[in-house]
Scaffold this motif. Structure first.
Motif, PDB file in Angstrom:
ATOM      1  N   LEU A 129      55.870  21.018 -11.487  1.00  0.00           N
ATOM      2  CA  LEU A 129      57.057  22.010 -12.229  1.00  0.00           C
ATOM      3  C   LEU A 129      56.463  22.206 -13.681  1.00  0.00           C
ATOM      4  O   LEU A 129      56.669  23.248 -14.411  1.00  0.00           O
ATOM      5  CB  LEU A 129      58.067  21.439 -12.063  1.00  0.00           C
ATOM      6  CG  LEU A 129      58.908  21.480 -10.900  1.00  0.00           C
ATOM      7  CD1 LEU A 129      60.237  20.626 -10.795  1.00  0.00           C
ATOM      8  CD2 LEU A 129      59.055  23.002  -9.970  1.00  0.00           C
ATOM      9  N   SER A 130      56.005  21.067 -14.228  1.00  0.00           N
ATOM     10  CA  SER A 130      55.385  21.110 -15.617  1.00  0.00           C
ATOM     11  C   SER A 130      54.299  22.146 -15.957  1.00  0.00           C
ATOM     12  O   SER A 130      54.486  22.839 -16.739  1.00  0.00           O
ATOM     13  CB  SER A 130      54.960  19.895 -16.215  1.00  0.00           C
ATOM     14  OG  SER A 130      53.835  19.361 -15.561  1.00  0.00           O
ATOM     15  N   ASN A 131      53.585  22.220 -14.812  1.00  0.00           N
ATOM     16  CA  ASN A 131      52.270  23.271 -14.977  1.00  0.00           C
ATOM     17  C   ASN A 131      53.009  24.732 -14.768  1.00  0.00           C
ATOM     18  O   ASN A 131      52.611  25.530 -15.508  1.00  0.00           O
ATOM     19  CB  ASN A 131      51.301  22.959 -13.635  1.00  0.00           C
ATOM     20  CG  ASN A 131      50.183  23.096 -14.190  1.00  0.00           C
ATOM     21  OD1 ASN A 131      49.422  23.040 -15.359  1.00  0.00           O
ATOM     22  ND2 ASN A 131      49.357  23.968 -13.455  1.00  0.00           N
ATOM     23  N   LEU A 132      53.979  24.648 -13.785  1.00  0.00           N
ATOM     24  CA  LEU A 132      54.720  26.052 -13.799  1.00  0.00           C
ATOM     25  C   LEU A 132      55.353  26.497 -15.038  1.00  0.00           C
ATOM     26  O   LEU A 132      55.354  27.899 -15.516  1.00  0.00           O
ATOM     27  CB  LEU A 132      55.603  25.992 -12.650  1.00  0.00           C
ATOM     28  CG  LEU A 132      55.138  25.871 -11.180  1.00  0.00           C
ATOM     29  CD1 LEU A 132      56.326  25.791 -10.318  1.00  0.00           C
ATOM     30  CD2 LEU A 132      54.216  27.104 -10.826  1.00  0.00           C
ATOM     31  N   GLU A 133      56.085  25.486 -15.863  1.00  0.00           N
ATOM     32  CA  GLU A 133      56.470  25.840 -17.126  1.00  0.00           C
ATOM     33  C   GLU A 133      55.610  26.141 -18.131  1.00  0.00           C
ATOM     34  O   GLU A 133      55.719  27.082 -19.003  1.00  0.00           O
ATOM     35  CB  GLU A 133      57.624  24.610 -17.409  1.00  0.00           C
ATOM     36  CG  GLU A 133      58.591  24.582 -16.649  1.00  0.00           C
ATOM     37  CD  GLU A 133      60.170  23.898 -17.346  1.00  0.00           C
ATOM     38  OE1 GLU A 133      60.119  24.695 -18.405  1.00  0.00           O
ATOM     39  OE2 GLU A 133      60.696  23.168 -16.947  1.00  0.00           O
ATOM     40  N   VAL A 134      54.407  25.432 -18.150  1.00  0.00           N
ATOM     41  CA  VAL A 134      53.605  25.723 -19.265  1.00  0.00           C
ATOM     42  C   VAL A 134      53.162  27.289 -19.090  1.00  0.00           C
ATOM     43  O   VAL A 134      53.004  28.109 -19.862  1.00  0.00           O
ATOM     44  CB  VAL A 134      52.298  24.837 -18.914  1.00  0.00           C
ATOM     45  CG1 VAL A 134      51.230  25.479 -19.912  1.00  0.00           C
ATOM     46  CG2 VAL A 134      52.620  23.446 -19.550  1.00  0.00           C
ATOM     47  N   ALA A 135      52.729  27.675 -18.049  1.00  0.00           N
ATOM     48  CA  ALA A 135      52.510  29.004 -17.344  1.00  0.00           C
ATOM     49  C   ALA A 135      53.630  30.100 -17.643  1.00  0.00           C
ATOM     50  O   ALA A 135      53.326  31.251 -18.576  1.00  0.00           O
ATOM     51  CB  ALA A 135      51.721  29.179 -15.919  1.00  0.00           C
ATOM     52  N   ALA A 136      54.737  29.684 -17.036  1.00  0.00           N
ATOM     53  CA  ALA A 136      55.664  30.720 -16.791  1.00  0.00           C
ATOM     54  C   ALA A 136      56.559  31.036 -18.168  1.00  0.00           C
ATOM     55  O   ALA A 136      56.600  32.224 -18.623  1.00  0.00           O
ATOM     56  CB  ALA A 136      56.854  30.482 -15.831  1.00  0.00           C
ATOM     57  N   ASN A 137      56.745  30.073 -19.008  1.00  0.00           N
ATOM     58  CA  ASN A 137      57.384  30.244 -20.051  1.00  0.00           C
ATOM     59  C   ASN A 137      56.571  30.998 -21.131  1.00  0.00           C
ATOM     60  O   ASN A 137      56.970  32.083 -21.713  1.00  0.00           O
ATOM     61  CB  ASN A 137      57.782  29.071 -20.665  1.00  0.00           C
ATOM     62  CG  ASN A 137      58.995  28.264 -20.213  1.00  0.00           C
ATOM     63  OD1 ASN A 137      60.130  28.970 -19.995  1.00  0.00           O
ATOM     64  ND2 ASN A 137      58.952  27.257 -19.924  1.00  0.00           N
ATOM     65  N   THR A 138      55.281  30.677 -21.384  1.00  0.00           N
ATOM     66  CA  THR A 138      54.414  31.194 -22.300  1.00  0.00           C
ATOM     67  C   THR A 138      54.029  32.710 -21.800  1.00  0.00           C
ATOM     68  O   THR A 138      54.005  33.808 -22.527  1.00  0.00           O
ATOM     69  CB  THR A 138      53.022  30.472 -22.257  1.00  0.00           C
ATOM     70  OG1 THR A 138      53.232  29.033 -22.645  1.00  0.00           O
ATOM     71  CG2 THR A 138      52.150  30.981 -23.444  1.00  0.00           C
TER      72      THR A 138
END
Length: 412
Positions: A129-138
């Motif tokens: 999920l943290s990897n998804l957040e780094v990608a998705a938010n940015t």
């Protein structure tokens, strides 16, 4: 004035805008729902494990430490290098893969009732999920017109709130039902279903064509020189604000059911339903804040919302019964827009450092590993109500950040 952030430092000629952004933003927004759902289940699991595995409030926060601790470790060590070298799509696929592995692992852990196994699998899920957040938010911040970056992120994050609402609603009907309240059978099937659902999403992303955005594209036509991150107070203050905000939000949600119990709601199933309704208020608040972004500067919204959060959280310490319940549920409405808006405020004017800066701001989610154990100690020795002093402190700092460190939006 509109509340959009990150003006002037992103080239709109090389980055897709308008109708070209609809399909990729729709896919990315689906990811927000997925990790909202996972987070919504986490807080109910906390109380379910207290009941079935006979854990203290402090011991049960091991789930939160594992979940949010992953955000401290994974983004800088793995997430950032992957997204900068291989791009957004590969980063998203890795995140979904870890999500699936962790969810499948819940089956044997439930079968053997091993809390340590649940903690380990939660850590794996959170790494994904943290990897998804780094990608998705940015990606949401960069993809499209820079003038509406904050509005876009708040809208996409609204579906995170929707997932958080659905999670506890399902959990209240399965975890605390008469046939499942004393065992972990429902946990096995729910997480197996999650793994299957995420697998289907991963297949969709594998075949989807997402426009890639490189660091060079972000800084290509910047009107503002890219400065080192350590020399940008609004960024450093934003990272700390994200740490303390998430720490406070997670602590309030983690002990919501315990707080409801202390305020007269004796049924865990009923308290879980109230948590779901509170998260529905959270979702409504985020959609409302998205509307406000058209007319009010984002930092002013953060300042006002965090002030109200601080007051309401303090009231949960003082008030008992229905007053305490109303205060904590209303608190969710005003928490709603703080995470995505702090995110965009912190990334303002970072130019070529936007991806790297985004990873550090996502690390702020790791704050959720710090406050819950502290409140857990206080709750075990005194009461959950007294423990609410802890998140009140976190909200107080966000007020200072909004009015003293966050950059004002530039006139159009």
């Amino acid at each position: 004035m509109a509340g959009g952030i990150i003006p002037d430092n992103i080239s709109t000629s090389s980055i897709p805008t308008g109708k070209k952004t609809i399909f990729p933003l729709t896919l990315i927004t689906l990811l927000f729902f997925l990790w909202g759902f996972a987070y919504g289940l986490l807080d109910v699991l906390n109380k379910h494990f207290q009941n079935v595995l006979d854990l203290s409030k402090l011991e049960s926060t091991g789930l939160q430490v594992a979940y949010f601790g992953a955000y401290i470790v994974f983004p800088p060590m793995v997430g950032t290098p992957i997204i900068r070298r291989f791009g957004y799509k590969v980063s998203i696929m890795l995140g979904l893969g870890l999500y699936i592995i962790g969810a499948v692992g819940f089956w044997p852990c439930a079968q053997f009732e091993t809390f340590g196994g649940f903690v380990a699998c939660t850590f794996v899920i959170a790494c994904g999920l943290s990897n998804l957040e780094v990608a998705a938010n940015t990606y949401v911040v960069i993809l499209g017109s820079p003038k509406t970056a904050s509005l876009r992120l708040n809208f996409s994050q609204s579906f995170n709130g929707l997932g958080s609402f659905v999670g506890p609603l399902i959990a209240s009907n399965f975890f605390f039902s008469s046939g499942n309240k004393d065992n972990l059978d429902s946990v096995k099937y729910i997480y197996l279903g999650i793994a299957c659902g995420v697998f289907l999403v991963a297949i969709g992303f594998f075949f989807a064509k997402l426009p890639e955005i490189t660091d060079d594209m972000v800084s290509e036509e910047s009107n503002i020189p890219t400065k080192p991150l350590l020399k940008q107070p609004h960024f450093l203050g934003g990272v700390l604000a994200q740490w303390l905000y998430v720490a406070s939000q997670v602590t309030v949600a983690t002990f919501f059911i315990n707080l409801a119990n202390e305020n007269g709601v004796k049924s865990d199933s009923k308290a879980s339903q109230l948590l779901s309704y509170a998260l529905l208020l959270f979702t409504a608040g985020r959609f409302f804040a998205t509307f406000l972004m058209k007319y009010v500067q984002a930092r002013h919204i953060v300042g006002v919302y965090s002030t109200v959060c601080c007051i309401l959280c303090a009231l949960t310490v003082i008030l008992h019964g229905i007053g305490g319940l109303i205060s904590v549920m209303t608190l969710f409405f005003f928490e709603s827009c703080l995470y995505p808006t702090i995110f965009t405020l912190a990334l303002q004017d970072l130019g070529g450092n936007t991806k790297r800066g985004g990873a550090f701001v996502v690390m702020g989610v790791g704050g959720g590993a710090i406050f819950p154990p502290i409140e857990g100690v206080i709750a075990d020795r005194a009461s959950t109500r007294i423990g609410q002093i802890v998140p009140t402190i976190g909200f107080a700092y966000v007020i200072l950040y909004a009015f003293l460190l966050a950059k004002a939006q530039k006139p159009k």
